[in-house]
Design an enzyme around this catalytic site. Structure first.
Site, PDB file in Angstrom:
ATOM      1  N   ASN A  13       0.909  -1.145   0.277  1.00 44.58           N
ATOM      2  CA  ASN A  13      -0.252  -0.604  -0.335  1.00 44.58           C
ATOM      3  C   ASN A  13       0.603   0.871  -0.185  1.00 44.58           C
ATOM      4  O   ASN A  13       1.333   1.744   1.334  1.00 44.58           O
ATOM      5  CB  ASN A  13      -0.753  -0.318   1.103  1.00 44.58           C
ATOM      6  CG  ASN A  13      -1.418   1.213   1.791  1.00 44.58           C
ATOM      7  OD1 ASN A  13      -1.498   1.885   0.411  1.00 44.58           O
ATOM      8  ND2 ASN A  13      -2.257   1.516   2.427  1.00 44.58           N
ATOM      9  N   TRP A  14       1.058   2.188  -1.239  1.00 49.31           N
ATOM     10  CA  TRP A  14       1.729   2.765  -0.891  1.00 49.31           C
ATOM     11  C   TRP A  14       1.478   4.409  -0.643  1.00 49.31           C
ATOM     12  O   TRP A  14       1.765   5.331  -0.877  1.00 49.31           O
ATOM     13  CB  TRP A  14       2.292   3.296  -2.588  1.00 49.31           C
ATOM     14  CG  TRP A  14       3.537   2.201  -3.805  1.00 49.31           C
ATOM     15  CD1 TRP A  14       3.028   0.856  -2.618  1.00 49.31           C
ATOM     16  CD2 TRP A  14       3.756   2.280  -4.416  1.00 49.31           C
ATOM     17  NE1 TRP A  14       3.850   0.186  -3.931  1.00 49.31           N
ATOM     18  CE2 TRP A  14       4.532   1.145  -4.916  1.00 49.31           C
ATOM     19  CE3 TRP A  14       3.775   3.382  -6.171  1.00 49.31           C
ATOM     20  CZ2 TRP A  14       4.522   0.619  -6.776  1.00 49.31           C
ATOM     21  CZ3 TRP A  14       4.043   3.020  -6.886  1.00 49.31           C
ATOM     22  CH2 TRP A  14       5.184   1.800  -7.155  1.00 49.31           C
ATOM     23  N   LYS A  15       0.324   4.179  -0.583  1.00 46.97           N
ATOM     24  CA  LYS A  15      -0.346   4.975   0.179  1.00 46.97           C
ATOM     25  C   LYS A  15      -0.278   6.780  -0.823  1.00 46.97           C
ATOM     26  O   LYS A  15      -0.520   6.177  -1.692  1.00 46.97           O
ATOM     27  CB  LYS A  15      -0.048   5.339   2.100  1.00 46.97           C
ATOM     28  CG  LYS A  15       0.239   4.327   2.912  1.00 46.97           C
ATOM     29  CD  LYS A  15       0.153   4.539   3.729  1.00 46.97           C
ATOM     30  CE  LYS A  15      -0.020   3.143   4.511  1.00 46.97           C
ATOM     31  NZ  LYS A  15       0.552   3.447   6.242  1.00 46.97           N
ATOM     32  N   HIS A  99      -9.880   1.134   5.183  1.00 47.15           N
ATOM     33  CA  HIS A  99      -7.942   1.870   5.427  1.00 47.15           C
ATOM     34  C   HIS A  99      -8.365   2.801   7.213  1.00 47.15           C
ATOM     35  O   HIS A  99      -9.024   3.750   6.808  1.00 47.15           O
ATOM     36  CB  HIS A  99      -7.321   1.949   4.630  1.00 47.15           C
ATOM     37  CG  HIS A  99      -5.497   2.182   5.041  1.00 47.15           C
ATOM     38  ND1 HIS A  99      -4.765   2.786   6.405  1.00 47.15           N
ATOM     39  CD2 HIS A  99      -4.854   1.243   5.660  1.00 47.15           C
ATOM     40  CE1 HIS A  99      -4.123   3.185   6.453  1.00 47.15           C
ATOM     41  NE2 HIS A  99      -3.487   1.499   5.284  1.00 47.15           N
ATOM     42  N   GLU A 101      -6.240   5.271   7.876  1.00 43.02           N
ATOM     43  CA  GLU A 101      -6.596   6.496   7.553  1.00 43.02           C
ATOM     44  C   GLU A 101      -7.661   7.132   6.962  1.00 43.02           C
ATOM     45  O   GLU A 101      -8.050   8.302   6.994  1.00 43.02           O
ATOM     46  CB  GLU A 101      -5.068   6.899   6.210  1.00 43.02           C
ATOM     47  CG  GLU A 101      -3.827   6.253   7.516  1.00 43.02           C
ATOM     48  CD  GLU A 101      -3.355   5.484   6.413  1.00 43.02           C
ATOM     49  OE1 GLU A 101      -2.778   5.781   4.877  1.00 43.02           O
ATOM     50  OE2 GLU A 101      -1.785   5.036   7.810  1.00 43.02           O
ATOM     51  N   GLU A 171      -5.488  -4.410  10.609  1.00 36.18           N
ATOM     52  CA  GLU A 171      -3.728  -3.721  10.701  1.00 36.18           C
ATOM     53  C   GLU A 171      -4.210  -2.558  12.084  1.00 36.18           C
ATOM     54  O   GLU A 171      -4.570  -1.771  12.328  1.00 36.18           O
ATOM     55  CB  GLU A 171      -4.068  -2.623   9.645  1.00 36.18           C
ATOM     56  CG  GLU A 171      -4.024  -2.966   7.971  1.00 36.18           C
ATOM     57  CD  GLU A 171      -3.150  -1.973   7.439  1.00 36.18           C
ATOM     58  OE1 GLU A 171      -2.466  -1.981   7.097  1.00 36.18           O
ATOM     59  OE2 GLU A 171      -3.847  -0.964   7.459  1.00 36.18           O
ATOM     60  N   GLY A 177       2.881   2.518  11.034  1.00 32.40           N
ATOM     61  CA  GLY A 177       3.348   3.965  10.976  1.00 32.40           C
ATOM     62  C   GLY A 177       4.656   4.647  11.656  1.00 32.40           C
ATOM     63  O   GLY A 177       5.024   5.063  12.117  1.00 32.40           O
ATOM     64  N   SER A 216       3.568  -1.924  10.361  1.00 34.43           N
ATOM     65  CA  SER A 216       5.603  -1.375  10.147  1.00 34.43           C
ATOM     66  C   SER A 216       5.444  -2.815   9.956  1.00 34.43           C
ATOM     67  O   SER A 216       6.972  -3.447  11.023  1.00 34.43           O
ATOM     68  CB  SER A 216       5.694  -1.198  12.134  1.00 34.43           C
ATOM     69  OG  SER A 216       5.256  -0.346  12.206  1.00 34.43           O
ATOM     70  N   GLY A 237       3.284  -1.167   4.194  1.00 34.91           N
ATOM     71  CA  GLY A 237       2.993   0.486   3.673  1.00 34.91           C
ATOM     72  C   GLY A 237       4.967   0.681   3.324  1.00 34.91           C
ATOM     73  O   GLY A 237       5.065   0.970   2.924  1.00 34.91           O
ATOM     74  N   GLY A 238       5.368   0.564   4.753  1.00 30.83           N
ATOM     75  CA  GLY A 238       6.642   1.815   4.220  1.00 30.83           C
ATOM     76  C   GLY A 238       7.840   1.070   4.173  1.00 30.83           C
ATOM     77  O   GLY A 238       8.482   1.500   2.609  1.00 30.83           O
TER      78      GLY A 238
HETATM   79  P1  13P Z   1       2.989   0.451   8.185  1.00 23.36           P
HETATM   80  O1  13P Z   1       3.614  -0.649   7.144  1.00 23.36           O
HETATM   81  O2  13P Z   1       3.994   1.928   6.980  1.00 23.36           O
HETATM   82  O3  13P Z   1       2.832   0.402   9.191  1.00 23.36           O
HETATM   83  O4  13P Z   1       1.803   0.867   7.116  1.00 23.36           O
HETATM   84  C1  13P Z   1       0.650  -0.108   7.192  1.00 23.36           C
HETATM   85  C2  13P Z   1      -0.051   0.361   6.218  1.00 23.36           C
HETATM   86  O5  13P Z   1      -1.099   0.797   6.540  1.00 23.36           O
HETATM   87  C3  13P Z   1      -1.044  -0.431   5.281  1.00 23.36           C
HETATM   88  O6  13P Z   1      -1.814  -0.216   4.631  1.00 23.36           O
END
Ligand code: 13P
Length: 257
Positions: A13-15, A99, A101, A171, A177, A216, A237-238
């Site tokens: 997930n590149w956000k 998600h 967010e 999640e 993050g 994470s 994510g990251g």
């Molecule tokens: P991180 O891996 O950066 O914690 O993000 C997880 C995430 O929200 C994937 O959708």
């Protein structure tokens, strides 16, 4: 070990990261390392603006494409929104829905997320439905009831025939993050609970649904998480923003397949 024929899925997930030009570079790098792997399912979910170029580069590879959101209506006066049909046209197989967010910054409710889940399935897009508790919900003992509400609300009206087209991502909001990962045991407890809810709703098909862990997840902690009996991959994510760490995650999943 792959469980009950559920092929591991490693999804990035590149956000809101990477321009279309940057996305092309990253996809080329990822493709060079994992584009032909078949033991593990791999997906990348770039921003909308990079989907078309991503689709072009991913043709003839085993990497699938996903979007990060969509609007439930097919078309119409919904300024700024994108429909399932538009995503299918760009060869998306998946769409991330609900998600945390989006729940937090855009006020998305379970009912609204459910409309999207239904619309995605009607267009043959596989929803990756995200659920997860905040730290205060965990600490006050509400964790499982929050997960149950999000699961039942998000999957309302989805029948057994569509069960296998769903992916769930657990999640924990406090792990996203932050560098804090749920321990494998903490994650497994919730994944097992999600599995029970899936079996209640879909019967035997519920044992075939993939449940990803997100929060994470990185090469250093992935192995133990993926060893848990109800963890079928990761929503990253990251660590998905660098080809090296993302490819390493795919390799770790492959080593267990
Ligand atoms: P991180 O891996 O950066 O914690 O993000 C997880 C995430 O929200 C994937 O959708």
């Amino acid at each position: 070990m792959q469980k009950n024929n559920r092929k591991y899925l490693i999804a990035g997930n590149w956000k809101m990261n990477k321009t279309a030009a940057e996305a092309r570079e990253l996809i080329k790098e990822i493709n060079a390392v994992v584009g032909q792997k078949t033991d593990v399912a791999v997906a990348v979910c770039p921003p909308f603006t990079a989907l078309e170029s991503a689709a072009e580069l991913l043709k003839d590879t085993n990497i699938q494409l996903g979007a990060q959101n969509m609007y439930p209506k097919a078309e119409g006066a919904y300024t700024g929104e994108i429909s399932a049909v538009m995503l299918r046209e760009l060869y998306c197989s998946f769409v991330i829905l609900g998600h945390s967010e989006r729940r937090e910054y855009f006020g998305e409710s379970d009912a609204f997320i459910n409309e999207k889940v239904i619309a995605a399935l009607e267009s043959n897009l596989k929803p990756i439905l995200c659920v997860g508790e905040t730290l205060s919900q965990r600490e006050s003992g509400e964790m499982l009831s929050v997960i149950e509400t999000q699961m039942k609300g998000g999957l309302k009206g989805v029948g057994e025939d569509n069960g296998e087209n769903i992916v769930i991502a657990y999640e924990p909001v406090w792990a996203i993050g932050t560098g804090k990962t749920a321990t494998p045991e903490m994650a497994q407890e919730v994944h097992a609970f999600i599995r029970k809810l899936l079996v209640e709703q879909f019967g035997e098909t519920g044992t075939k649904v993939r449940i990803l862990y997100g929060g994470s997840m990185k090469p250093e902690n992935a192995s133990e998480l993926l060893d848990q009996s109800d963890i079928d991959g990761g929503l990253i994510g990251g660590a998905a923003l660098k080809a090296k760490s993302f490819a390493e995650l795919v390799t770790i999943a492959q080593s267990k397949s």
